[in-house]
Scaffold this motif. Structure first.
Motif, mmCIF file in Angstrom:
data_model
loop_
_atom_site.group_PDB
_atom_site.id
_atom_site.type_symbol
_atom_site.label_atom_id
_atom_site.label_comp_id
_atom_site.label_asym_id
_atom_site.label_seq_id
_atom_site.Cartn_x
_atom_site.Cartn_y
_atom_site.Cartn_z
ATOM 1 N N GLU A 1 0.831 -1.249 0.107
ATOM 2 C CA GLU A 1 -0.217 -0.054 0.007
ATOM 3 C C GLU A 1 0.891 1.143 0.071
ATOM 4 O O GLU A 1 0.458 2.329 -0.410
ATOM 5 N N ASP A 2 2.074 1.209 0.522
ATOM 6 C CA ASP A 2 2.919 2.275 0.638
ATOM 7 C C ASP A 2 3.794 2.501 -0.556
ATOM 8 O O ASP A 2 4.728 3.222 -0.849
ATOM 9 N N VAL A 3 3.636 1.506 -1.584
ATOM 10 C CA VAL A 3 4.498 1.857 -2.892
ATOM 11 C C VAL A 3 3.699 2.469 -3.910
ATOM 12 O O VAL A 3 2.626 2.097 -4.207
ATOM 13 N N GLN A 4 4.456 3.339 -4.694
ATOM 14 C CA GLN A 4 3.680 3.817 -5.700
ATOM 15 C C GLN A 4 4.466 3.737 -7.055
ATOM 16 O O GLN A 4 5.525 3.338 -6.910
ATOM 17 N N ILE A 5 3.606 3.330 -8.191
ATOM 18 C CA ILE A 5 4.453 3.009 -9.423
ATOM 19 C C ILE A 5 4.080 3.966 -10.284
ATOM 20 O O ILE A 5 2.982 4.512 -10.612
ATOM 21 N N GLU A 6 5.200 4.345 -10.856
ATOM 22 C CA GLU A 6 5.020 5.315 -12.261
ATOM 23 C C GLU A 6 5.662 4.717 -13.407
ATOM 24 O O GLU A 6 6.275 3.773 -13.467
ATOM 25 N N GLU A 7 5.047 5.440 -14.550
ATOM 26 C CA GLU A 7 5.668 4.736 -15.868
ATOM 27 C C GLU A 7 6.790 5.332 -16.082
ATOM 28 O O GLU A 7 6.990 6.396 -16.225
ATOM 29 N N CYS A 8 7.728 4.489 -16.838
ATOM 30 C CA CYS A 8 9.085 4.879 -17.481
ATOM 31 C C CYS A 8 8.770 5.689 -18.697
ATOM 32 O O CYS A 8 8.248 5.129 -19.578
ATOM 33 N N SER A 9 9.406 6.881 -19.037
ATOM 34 C CA SER A 9 9.314 7.364 -20.061
ATOM 35 C C SER A 9 10.012 7.015 -21.325
ATOM 36 O O SER A 9 9.718 7.295 -22.400
ATOM 37 N N ASP B 1 16.498 11.231 -4.213
ATOM 38 C CA ASP B 1 16.964 9.866 -4.280
ATOM 39 C C ASP B 1 16.795 9.281 -5.749
ATOM 40 O O ASP B 1 16.199 10.055 -6.371
ATOM 41 N N ILE B 2 17.524 8.298 -5.972
ATOM 42 C CA ILE B 2 17.559 7.931 -7.251
ATOM 43 C C ILE B 2 16.716 6.622 -7.462
ATOM 44 O O ILE B 2 16.806 5.650 -6.594
ATOM 45 N N VAL B 3 15.887 6.320 -8.306
ATOM 46 C CA VAL B 3 15.198 4.978 -8.369
ATOM 47 C C VAL B 3 15.475 4.738 -10.093
ATOM 48 O O VAL B 3 15.677 5.436 -10.963
ATOM 49 N N TYR B 4 14.929 3.436 -10.182
ATOM 50 C CA TYR B 4 15.269 2.983 -11.757
ATOM 51 C C TYR B 4 13.904 2.024 -12.241
ATOM 52 O O TYR B 4 13.203 1.761 -11.558
ATOM 53 N N CYS B 5 13.949 2.077 -13.435
ATOM 54 C CA CYS B 5 12.838 1.161 -14.104
ATOM 55 C C CYS B 5 13.330 -0.061 -13.986
ATOM 56 O O CYS B 5 14.324 -0.463 -14.091
ATOM 57 N N ASN B 6 12.295 -0.775 -13.805
ATOM 58 C CA ASN B 6 12.619 -2.341 -13.676
ATOM 59 C C ASN B 6 12.839 -3.134 -14.957
ATOM 60 O O ASN B 6 13.502 -4.205 -14.746
ATOM 61 N N TYR C 1 16.265 7.552 -12.693
ATOM 62 C CA TYR C 1 15.134 8.844 -12.358
ATOM 63 C C TYR C 1 15.779 9.406 -10.996
ATOM 64 O O TYR C 1 15.850 8.745 -10.138
ATOM 65 N N LEU C 2 15.749 10.679 -10.940
ATOM 66 C CA LEU C 2 15.769 11.344 -9.921
ATOM 67 C C LEU C 2 14.499 12.007 -9.165
ATOM 68 O O LEU C 2 13.615 12.162 -10.068
ATOM 69 N N ILE C 3 14.219 11.765 -7.971
ATOM 70 C CA ILE C 3 12.875 12.289 -7.596
ATOM 71 C C ILE C 3 12.955 13.654 -7.270
ATOM 72 O O ILE C 3 13.895 14.133 -6.352
ATOM 73 N N ARG C 4 12.226 14.220 -7.945
ATOM 74 C CA ARG C 4 12.230 15.722 -7.965
ATOM 75 C C ARG C 4 11.310 16.255 -6.565
ATOM 76 O O ARG C 4 11.375 17.118 -6.087
ATOM 77 N N PRO D 1 3.102 16.399 -5.726
ATOM 78 C CA PRO D 1 2.844 15.090 -6.554
ATOM 79 C C PRO D 1 4.285 14.437 -7.093
ATOM 80 O O PRO D 1 5.443 15.402 -6.871
ATOM 81 N N ILE D 2 4.435 13.243 -7.260
ATOM 82 C CA ILE D 2 5.451 12.680 -7.784
ATOM 83 C C ILE D 2 6.140 13.082 -8.933
ATOM 84 O O ILE D 2 5.242 13.452 -9.854
ATOM 85 N N ARG D 3 7.253 13.752 -8.966
ATOM 86 C CA ARG D 3 7.907 14.205 -10.008
ATOM 87 C C ARG D 3 9.340 13.624 -10.388
ATOM 88 O O ARG D 3 10.244 13.830 -9.365
ATOM 89 N N LEU D 4 9.386 13.058 -11.470
ATOM 90 C CA LEU D 4 10.854 12.438 -11.721
ATOM 91 C C LEU D 4 11.520 12.896 -12.716
ATOM 92 O O LEU D 4 10.852 13.365 -13.778
ATOM 93 N N LYS D 5 12.880 13.027 -12.822
ATOM 94 C CA LYS D 5 13.462 13.554 -13.796
ATOM 95 C C LYS D 5 14.519 12.242 -14.381
ATOM 96 O O LYS D 5 15.280 11.896 -13.428
ATOM 97 N N LEU D 6 14.536 12.068 -15.605
ATOM 98 C CA LEU D 6 15.271 11.104 -16.320
ATOM 99 C C LEU D 6 16.752 11.500 -16.077
ATOM 100 O O LEU D 6 17.224 12.752 -16.779
ATOM 101 N N LEU D 7 17.868 10.662 -15.701
ATOM 102 C CA LEU D 7 19.066 11.104 -15.410
ATOM 103 C C LEU D 7 19.937 10.893 -16.821
ATOM 104 O O LEU D 7 20.906 11.176 -16.774
ATOM 105 N N ASP D 8 19.269 10.049 -17.704
ATOM 106 C CA ASP D 8 20.219 9.762 -18.857
ATOM 107 C C ASP D 8 20.397 10.560 -19.980
ATOM 108 O O ASP D 8 21.358 10.767 -20.446
#
Length: 75
Positions: free
Chosen positions: A9-17, A33-38, A44-47, A51-58
């Motif tokens: 329940e404490d996990v959120q899932i975002e879609e990889c761009s 923090d840095i999170v990764y696409c499975n 991705y950097l958590i900005r 709301p959840i905002r991610l920045k692609l680090l590639d």
């Protein structure tokens, strides 16, 4: 013992761009923090968390290539 049902329940899932895969953001993640696409392992950097905002680090890889060519010119 860890109750996996409550943890999910404490996990959120975002879609990889990049590939459309899942990026899992756990409840213990914080901003910057840095999170990764499975699927494709894009970073991705958590900005922001709400709301959840991610920045692609590639995107930074292109900037690194430009710096390398600059160094080669002056060697």
């Amino acid at each position: 013992m860890v109750d996996r049902e409550n943890d999910e329940e404490d996990v959120q899932i975002e879609e990889c761009s990049v590939c459309g895969g899942d990026i899992i953001i756990d409840s213990y993640c914080e901003e910057d923090d840095i999170v990764y696409c499975n699927d494709c392992e894009a970073e991705y950097l958590i900005r922001s968390l709400d709301p959840i905002r991610l920045k692609l680090l590639d995107d930074d890889a292109d900037a690194d290539d430009a710096d390398d060519s600059f160094d080669e010119e002056f060697e």
